[in-house]
Design an enzyme around this catalytic site. Structure first.
Site, short mmCIF file in Angstrom:
data_model
loop_
_atom_site.label_atom_id
_atom_site.label_comp_id
_atom_site.label_asym_id
_atom_site.label_seq_id
_atom_site.Cartn_x
_atom_site.Cartn_y
_atom_site.Cartn_z
N TYR A 154 0.84 -1.20 0.00
CA TYR A 154 0.00 0.00 0.00
C TYR A 154 0.88 1.26 0.00
O TYR A 154 0.68 2.17 -0.81
CB TYR A 154 -0.92 -0.02 1.23
CG TYR A 154 -1.94 1.09 1.22
CD1 TYR A 154 -3.06 1.01 0.39
CD2 TYR A 154 -1.80 2.21 2.03
CE1 TYR A 154 -4.00 2.03 0.38
CE2 TYR A 154 -2.73 3.23 2.02
CZ TYR A 154 -3.84 3.13 1.20
OH TYR A 154 -4.78 4.15 1.17
N1 LIG Z 1 -10.25 5.61 3.82
C1 LIG Z 1 -9.02 5.98 4.13
O1 LIG Z 1 -8.64 6.03 5.30
C2 LIG Z 1 -8.05 6.40 3.05
C3 LIG Z 1 -6.89 7.09 3.44
C4 LIG Z 1 -5.98 7.48 2.45
C5 LIG Z 1 -6.22 7.16 1.15
N2 LIG Z 1 -7.34 6.49 0.79
C6 LIG Z 1 -7.52 6.16 -0.62
O2 LIG Z 1 -8.74 6.69 -1.09
C7 LIG Z 1 -9.30 5.84 -2.08
C8 LIG Z 1 -10.72 5.48 -1.69
O3 LIG Z 1 -10.72 4.81 -0.44
P1 LIG Z 1 -12.07 4.45 0.31
O4 LIG Z 1 -11.80 4.59 1.75
O5 LIG Z 1 -13.21 5.19 -0.31
O6 LIG Z 1 -12.17 2.89 -0.04
P2 LIG Z 1 -13.49 2.00 -0.18
O7 LIG Z 1 -13.01 0.60 -0.01
O8 LIG Z 1 -14.57 2.51 0.70
O9 LIG Z 1 -13.92 2.23 -1.69
C9 LIG Z 1 -13.10 1.81 -2.77
C10 LIG Z 1 -14.00 1.56 -3.97
O10 LIG Z 1 -13.18 1.09 -5.04
C11 LIG Z 1 -13.87 0.05 -5.69
N3 LIG Z 1 -12.96 -0.83 -6.41
C12 LIG Z 1 -12.09 -1.74 -5.88
N4 LIG Z 1 -11.46 -2.39 -6.86
C13 LIG Z 1 -11.90 -1.88 -8.03
C14 LIG Z 1 -11.62 -2.16 -9.39
N5 LIG Z 1 -10.72 -3.10 -9.74
N6 LIG Z 1 -12.27 -1.45 -10.35
C15 LIG Z 1 -13.17 -0.50 -10.01
N7 LIG Z 1 -13.49 -0.20 -8.73
C16 LIG Z 1 -12.86 -0.89 -7.75
C17 LIG Z 1 -14.59 -0.68 -4.56
O11 LIG Z 1 -15.65 -1.49 -5.06
C18 LIG Z 1 -15.06 0.47 -3.69
O12 LIG Z 1 -16.35 0.93 -4.08
C19 LIG Z 1 -8.38 4.62 -2.17
O13 LIG Z 1 -7.50 4.77 -3.26
C20 LIG Z 1 -7.62 4.67 -0.86
O14 LIG Z 1 -6.35 4.06 -0.95
C21 LIG Z 1 -8.27 6.10 1.71
#
Ligand SMILES: NC(=O)c1ccc[n+]([C@@H]2O[C@H](COP(=O)([O-])OP(=O)(O)OC[C@H]3O[C@@H](n4cnc5c(N)ncnc54)[C@H](O)[C@@H]3O)[C@@H](O)[C@H]2O)c1
Length: 247
Positions: A154
């Site tokens: 990650y």
């Molecule tokens: N939530 C956190 O704490 C956090 C912190 C820093 C960065 N991020 C980043 O923000 C982004 C969103 O995170 P989140 O918390 O909303 O995650 P989440 O798991 O709630 O949502 C991610 C979405 O991506 C979709 N997805 C997964 N694989 C896929 C694919 N192959 N094709 C299309 N869609 C796909 C999933 O179905 C889901 O709807 C991510 O890139 C994550 O790394 C999140």
């Protein structure tokens, strides 16, 4: 100076059926943009889009280059030139000590968190170059700047997103295409259920504000980066970490 009147654009949000992606899609839809939600499961993407004005759901696996290109053509054919692309699809992957870290977990995370951002950015840039205008916002993470222990894939994938963003942003700086990324600390979304309670406590303890972030707080920053007002920032990394970041 009076604020500029924002032109209504066509926007794509990958991972838009989930946490941050949905909050971002909601914000863009509220601003009057036509939003295409791309997510793995077509039904889930459609259900998310149905909750928003002028939004449409597409089942797209962003790791599949042919599927990305086909969905990009569909969106542009159906709604017009691409104005905004937000890459939010992502996954934490395994949480394991480096000595035991599974290589297939590393590949899974790299394919989704980095290769797919390459695919979507390249397909998006090719469309944006046709009009000379565009806004791309990539969801990186504070883990890409600092490195989180037991999360090598990650952390490395998000560092890759930061490098990709800087490179493409600089390369396109003389156009009206702006490419930026955000580096959130832990935000309360579904993704956090992929963490163990201990790891969740660890990432929360590192946030000086003393709580997890909210999806709307990230969406608000992303919406500005996706707007015409973001005209003099590109290839840049924007913090939303409750004070955790030191640079
Ligand atoms: N939530 C956190 O704490 C956090 C912190 C820093 C960065 N991020 C980043 O923000 C982004 C969103 O995170 P989140 O918390 O909303 O995650 P989440 O798991 O709630 O949502 C991610 C979405 O991506 C979709 N997805 C997964 N694989 C896929 C694919 N192959 N094709 C299309 N869609 C796909 C999933 O179905 C889901 O709807 C991510 O890139 C994550 O790394 C999140």
């Amino acid at each position: 100076m009076a604020q500029t009147q924002e032109t209504q654009r066509v926007a794509i949000v990958t991972g838009g059926a989930g946490g941050l992606g949905f909050a971002i899609a909601e914000r863009l839809a509220d601003q009057g943009h036509v939003v295409a939600i791309w997510d793995l499961d077509e039904e889930r993407a459609g259900a998310a889009a149905a909750r928003l004005p002028k939004a449409h759901g597409y089942g797209v696996d962003v790791t599949d280059r042919a599927a990305v290109d086909a969905a990009m053509s569909r969106v542009v054919d159906e709604f017009g030139p691409l104005g905004i692309l937000v890459n939010s699809a992502g996954h934490n992957g395994p949480l394991e000590a480096f000595a035991d870290y599974p290589f297939d977990g590393w590949r899974f995370v790299m394919t989704l968190n980095l290769d797919a951002v390459f695919h979507c950015c390249q397909a998006g840039v090719r469309e944006m170059l046709k009009t000379g205008y565009g806004r791309i916002v990539n969801l990186a993470s504070i883990a890409g700047k600092e490195g989180n222990p037991n999360a090598v894939a990650y952390s490395a994938s998000k560092a890759g997103v930061i490098g990709l963003t800087k490179s493409v942003g600089k390369e396109l700086a003389t156009t009206q295409i702006r490419v930026n990324c955000v580096t959130p600390a832990a935000i309360e979304t579904e993704m956090l259920s992929q963490l163990t309670p201990e790891f969740k406590a660890f990432v929360t303890s590192k946030i000086p504000v003393g709580r997890l972030g909210r999806a709307e707080e990230v969406a608000s920053l992303v919406a500005w980066l996706a707007s015409e007002e973001c005209s003099f920032s590109t290839g840049a990394v924007f913090d939303v970490s409750g004070g955790r970041a030191t640079y």
